[in-house]
Every structure is written in structure tokens, then in C-alpha cells.
Design a protein around this motif. Structure first.
Motif, mmCIF file in Angstrom:
data_model
loop_
_atom_site.group_PDB
_atom_site.id
_atom_site.type_symbol
_atom_site.label_atom_id
_atom_site.label_comp_id
_atom_site.label_asym_id
_atom_site.label_seq_id
_atom_site.Cartn_x
_atom_site.Cartn_y
_atom_site.Cartn_z
ATOM 1 N N UNK A 64 0.998 -1.215 0.074
ATOM 2 C CA UNK A 64 -0.024 -0.049 -0.103
ATOM 3 C C UNK A 64 0.935 1.101 -0.021
ATOM 4 N N UNK A 65 0.614 2.358 -0.917
ATOM 5 C CA UNK A 65 1.331 3.650 -0.676
ATOM 6 C C UNK A 65 1.320 4.154 0.776
ATOM 7 N N UNK A 66 2.517 4.514 1.164
ATOM 8 C CA UNK A 66 3.128 4.966 2.340
ATOM 9 C C UNK A 66 2.006 6.195 3.050
ATOM 10 N N UNK A 67 1.426 6.871 1.914
ATOM 11 C CA UNK A 67 0.749 7.911 2.210
ATOM 12 C C UNK A 67 -0.993 7.475 2.872
ATOM 13 N N UNK A 68 -1.372 6.302 2.455
ATOM 14 C CA UNK A 68 -2.566 5.708 2.932
ATOM 15 C C UNK A 68 -2.103 4.885 4.282
ATOM 16 N N UNK A 69 -1.072 4.507 4.444
ATOM 17 C CA UNK A 69 -0.585 3.635 5.345
ATOM 18 C C UNK A 69 -0.519 4.782 6.637
ATOM 19 N N UNK A 70 0.037 6.279 6.376
ATOM 20 C CA UNK A 70 -0.007 7.027 7.491
ATOM 21 C C UNK A 70 -1.237 7.258 7.940
ATOM 22 N N UNK A 95 2.468 19.861 7.964
ATOM 23 C CA UNK A 95 2.941 20.653 6.717
ATOM 24 C C UNK A 95 4.105 20.083 6.062
ATOM 25 N N UNK A 96 4.948 19.868 6.659
ATOM 26 C CA UNK A 96 6.514 19.077 6.313
ATOM 27 C C UNK A 96 6.111 18.118 5.371
ATOM 28 N N UNK A 97 5.195 17.143 5.732
ATOM 29 C CA UNK A 97 4.905 16.090 4.988
ATOM 30 C C UNK A 97 4.616 16.161 3.532
ATOM 31 N N UNK A 98 4.019 17.482 3.190
ATOM 32 C CA UNK A 98 3.564 17.587 1.848
ATOM 33 C C UNK A 98 4.876 17.618 0.854
ATOM 34 N N UNK A 99 6.159 18.144 1.564
ATOM 35 C CA UNK A 99 7.209 18.289 0.686
ATOM 36 C C UNK A 99 8.319 17.297 1.053
ATOM 37 N N UNK A 133 8.261 10.072 -0.309
ATOM 38 C CA UNK A 133 7.658 8.998 0.497
ATOM 39 C C UNK A 133 8.918 8.116 0.997
ATOM 40 N N UNK A 134 9.989 7.822 -0.041
ATOM 41 C CA UNK A 134 11.145 7.267 0.591
ATOM 42 C C UNK A 134 11.833 7.772 1.844
ATOM 43 N N UNK A 135 11.863 8.983 1.765
ATOM 44 C CA UNK A 135 12.601 9.702 3.008
ATOM 45 C C UNK A 135 11.524 9.516 4.094
ATOM 46 N N UNK A 136 10.496 9.530 4.084
ATOM 47 C CA UNK A 136 9.465 9.211 5.283
ATOM 48 C C UNK A 136 9.598 7.883 5.666
ATOM 49 N N UNK A 137 10.058 6.825 4.766
ATOM 50 C CA UNK A 137 10.108 5.383 5.040
ATOM 51 C C UNK A 137 11.357 5.419 5.738
ATOM 52 N N UNK A 138 12.534 6.037 5.429
ATOM 53 C CA UNK A 138 13.823 6.037 6.094
ATOM 54 C C UNK A 138 13.643 6.424 7.500
ATOM 55 N N UNK A 139 12.998 7.655 7.623
ATOM 56 C CA UNK A 139 12.860 8.356 8.936
ATOM 57 C C UNK A 139 12.081 7.325 9.661
#
Lengths: 278, 129
Positions: free
Chosen positions: A42-48, A93-97, A100-106
Motif C-alpha cells: 500500500x502507498x505509504x501515504x494511505x498507511x500514514x 505541513x512538512x509531509x507535503x514536501x 515518500x522514500x525519506x518518510x520510510x527511512x525516517x
């Protein structure tokens, strides 16, 4: 795979996530995101979005079950909520910029941190004297009843705790999790809030912080009914069953196994994030 | 019933617990109803979540969700359950504001309203873009 099968498997997975999350005190969100992204692609945005719903479900579900036992310090909670909700707004707000790959690593790094925190030997710090004028001004000091009588406690390092809570809020808004591990660090280690008080107070805060970012993610379309439904129902039922078992179970061994699983998931998330698979 | 020791009052703690429980059960019940309708119509479909398209535009705000609910749309009903769940911690904050007001602790009435306004401002500012 049909929608029916997808829903049923997710329901079972979310139930396990809620159960383990409440037994180990790590919350449902930490498992929901890897389950959806690694398990179901599933795309990480849906997962969030789904994980935020899971965090609120665990928080409100546990709060309605525990209310007679813990002693929430509503002033500490509310004061630190200014920090976490502000942080959550910044994070959302940050999430929009952020890619997804960086979000996954974080997320992977936060998972490793959470695993370490859950294994750490807990030592209670009880401040018996008043050292912080700020804590006094904000009326954060309190007391709780025990079998031997009333115990008074004092809070220290209010600014340090506030800054850590802001960071916890940013992470929560960015990654869609409760960041319970960071909240525990701020409350137990920095501010020296006794466990009896910090556990329920932190749980109260997780729900409010997650709600602050959820209202943004709902408008962005991150919260999709097809995913949110099985996740919410599964996590809620899991968390409620967990809080019933918790009273009897010895959770130390479980915590260790769970930490290993989480570290494994963390590396998987980091690897997939770096190779652009998420 | 409401004394100065508001938050030590067991009755009030129980009231908060009861409110939370009601909210959670309400959210669950509505979501289950929505789920049954949704699965009845879509059970055989294919889930397509590997590419992010975002939830349907009508499911991203309360008026759209409520319109869907009046048409017995399963997805809209689920989303209503989710919105009620999101509202439970916010209601808890509101109850705290009333509690502090009764205690005449105006500093904390202010702090609580500040937290509420951050959440509500966040919602109204349309940061979702």
C-alpha cells in the motif's frame, strides 16, 4: 486478491497490531505502517492515514478501559499538548514536501529508537523537592494516592521536556504515529514524572496529538475508508483485548521478541525507502 | 457534585471514561454498518492502493461525508465513524476546559483553549490543500 480478502486479512493483521501494541506499550501505529507498506504494498501515504486512526483508536480505547487505575495529570498533559499539537501541525505541513522514500527511512529510525526504549531498564525517578519555579508557576507538581498514603511528586526541566514534546509532535504529524517512545523519554527521563502518572498522561496526549494531524490528513485524502475501516476495527478490538490480558501477563519476554521484530521491520523500511521501493 | 477538587473527583473521571467509551463504541458501530454496506457492493472488486490517488474528494470533508451518509453510501458511513473517532480526544479536551473553568483556574482555561484552537485552526486553515 479481492476487496473482501484484503479487508479480512487486514482486519486480522490490525487485531494483532493492536494486541501487541497494547501489551508492549508501543501503540498500534508502529506495526500498522510496515504491515500495510511491506505486507500489502500500500502507498505509504494511505498507511500514514490509517496509522493515525489506529493511534487514536488505541489511545481512546485504552483510556476508556484504564480510567480507574492510572492517575492522569491533566495539567501536565494539557500544557505539553501545546508543544505536541504545534509540532503535529508543523509535521503535517512538512509531509507535503518530503518524498515518500525519506518518510520510510525516517520511520525506520524511529522504529529502532522505539525498540531500544521498550527494552531499556526502567528506573523510577521521584523528585521529592521543588527545584523548578516554572513547574510551580504552571502548577505541574502533583500527588497520587498509594496504600501507604499520599505521595507528592515534583517536576523538573520543564523547558527541556517541552522541546522534546515539540519534536515528538513533529514526528507524529510527519509519520502518523503516536511517538509514544519519545513522549516517555520526555516525561520519565527528562521531567521525572512518576510512571503511575506518565503512562496514562502520555496515552491521553497521543490521542490529542494524532487528532491534530488527522484533521489535515483527512482533507488530503490520506484516510481512505477501505483501509481505515479494517485497521480501526482490528486495532480497537486488539487493544481492548490487550488491556484485559495485560493485568495477568508477564510482558518482559514478549517485549523482547517484539523489539526484535520491530528492528527487522525497521531495516526493511529503511532498505525499501533508500532503493525507492516505497 | 462539582467541587473545587474537580479532577480528583472519581465521578468526573468516570464521566470522562464513559464519554470516551461511548464515543469509541459509537465510532465502531457506525463503521461496522458502513463496512457491511461497502463490502456488500464491493466485495469482489480489486483493492488498488499501491498507487496514491487519495480518498474520493467527497470523503475529505464533513458536508460531503454527511451527504454520502444520507444516500447510504458505505464508504461515507465508514468515514463518519472515523470522524467520530477523531473527535473523541477533542471532546475530552473540551471537557477539560469546562473542568478548569469550574475550578476557576483561568490560566489552564486559556492553555486548554489554546490547544483546542490549534487543532480547530489546523482543520479550518485548509492546510490539506
Amino acid at each position: 486478491m479481492s476487496i473482501l480478502v484484503f479487508t479480512l486479512i487486514l482486519l486480522v493483521g490490525a487485531f494483532a497490531a493492536g494486541l501487541l501494541g497494547s501489551l508492549t506499550g508501543l501503540g498500534g501505529g508502529v506495526v500498522v505502517i510496515p504491515l500495510l507498506t511491506l505486507g500489502f504494498h500500500v502507498d505509504i501515504r494511505y498507511a500514514i492515514g490509517a496509522s493515525l486512526v489506529a493511534s487514536i483508536a488505541t489511545s481512546s480505547g485504552a483510556a476508556s478501559a484504564y480510567v480507574k487505575e492510572g492517575i492522569t495529570n491533566i495539567r501536565i498533559g494539557m500544557f505539553l499538548e501545546i508543544a505536541t499539537t504545534t509540532g503535529a501541525v508543523i509535521g503535517a505541513l512538512l509531509a507535503a514536501y518530503v518524498a515518500p522514500g525519506i518518510v520510510a527511512v525516517l520511520f525506520g529510525f524511529v522504529l529502532i529508537f522505539s525498540a531500544i526504549m521498550s527494552l531499556r531498564k526502567k528506573t523510577e525517578h521521584l523528585e521529592l523537592s521543588d527545584t523548578s519555579p516554572l513547574a510551580q508557576k504552571l502548577k505541574l507538581n502533583g500527588s497520587y494516592p498509594t496504600a501507604e498514603g499520599k505521595v507528592s511528586y515534583y517536576i523538573r526541566k520543564v523547558p527541556g521536556g517541552y522541546i522534546l514534546m515539540t519534536i515528538a509532535g513533529v514526528i507524529s504529524g510527519l509519520l502518523g504515529i503516536g511517538s509514544g517512545a519519545l513522549k516517555v523519554l520526555a516525561m520519565d527521563v527528562v521531567m521525572h514524572i512518576p510512571f503511575k502518572v506518565s503512562t496514562t498522561t502520555s496515552n491521553f496526549m497521543i490521542g490529542v496529538t494524532a487528532a491534530a494531524s488527522a484533521v489535515v490528513y483527512l482533507q488530503r485524502g490520506y484516510i481512505d475508508p477501505g483501509i481505515a475501516m479494517p485497521v480501526m476495527l482490528g486495532v480497537l478490538i486488539g487493544a481492548m483485548s490487550g488491556s484485559k490480558i495485560l493485568v495477568k501477563a508477564n510482558t518482559h519476554k514478549l517485549r523482547q521478541i517484539f523489539a526484535v521484530v520491530i528492528v527487522f521491520l525497521a531495516f526493511e523500511m529503511i532498505y525499501n525507502g533508500l532503493t525507492g521501493k516505497i | 457534585m462539582l467541587t473545587k477538587k474537580y479532577w480528583q473527583d472519581k465521578d468526573v473521571a468516570l464521566l470522562v471514561g464513559k464519554t470516551l467509551r461511548t464515543g469509541v463504541l459509537c465510532a465502531m458501530g457506525i463503521t461496522i454498518v458502513g463496512a457491511l454496506i461497502y463490502l456488500f457492493h464491493n466485495a469482489g472488486g480489486k483493492p488498488e492502493y499501491h498507487v496514491f490517488k487519495g480518498a474520493d474528494l467527497s470523503l475529505r470533508h464533513l458536508p460531503g461525508i454527511l451527504t454520502g451518509v444520507t444516500h447510504f453510501d458505505g464508504m461515507a458511513i465508514i468515514q463518519l465513524g472515523v470522524v467520530i473517532l477523531i473527535a473523541t480526544p477533542v471532546v475530552r479536551v473540551m471537557l477539560s476546559a469546562i473542568g478548569f473553568l469550574i475550578e476557576k483556574d483561568y490560566m489552564y482555561v486559556f492553555i486548554t483553549l489554546l490547544v483546542l484552537s490549534i487543532i480547530i485552526g489546523n482543520m479550518l486553515a485548509g492546510l490539506g490543500g
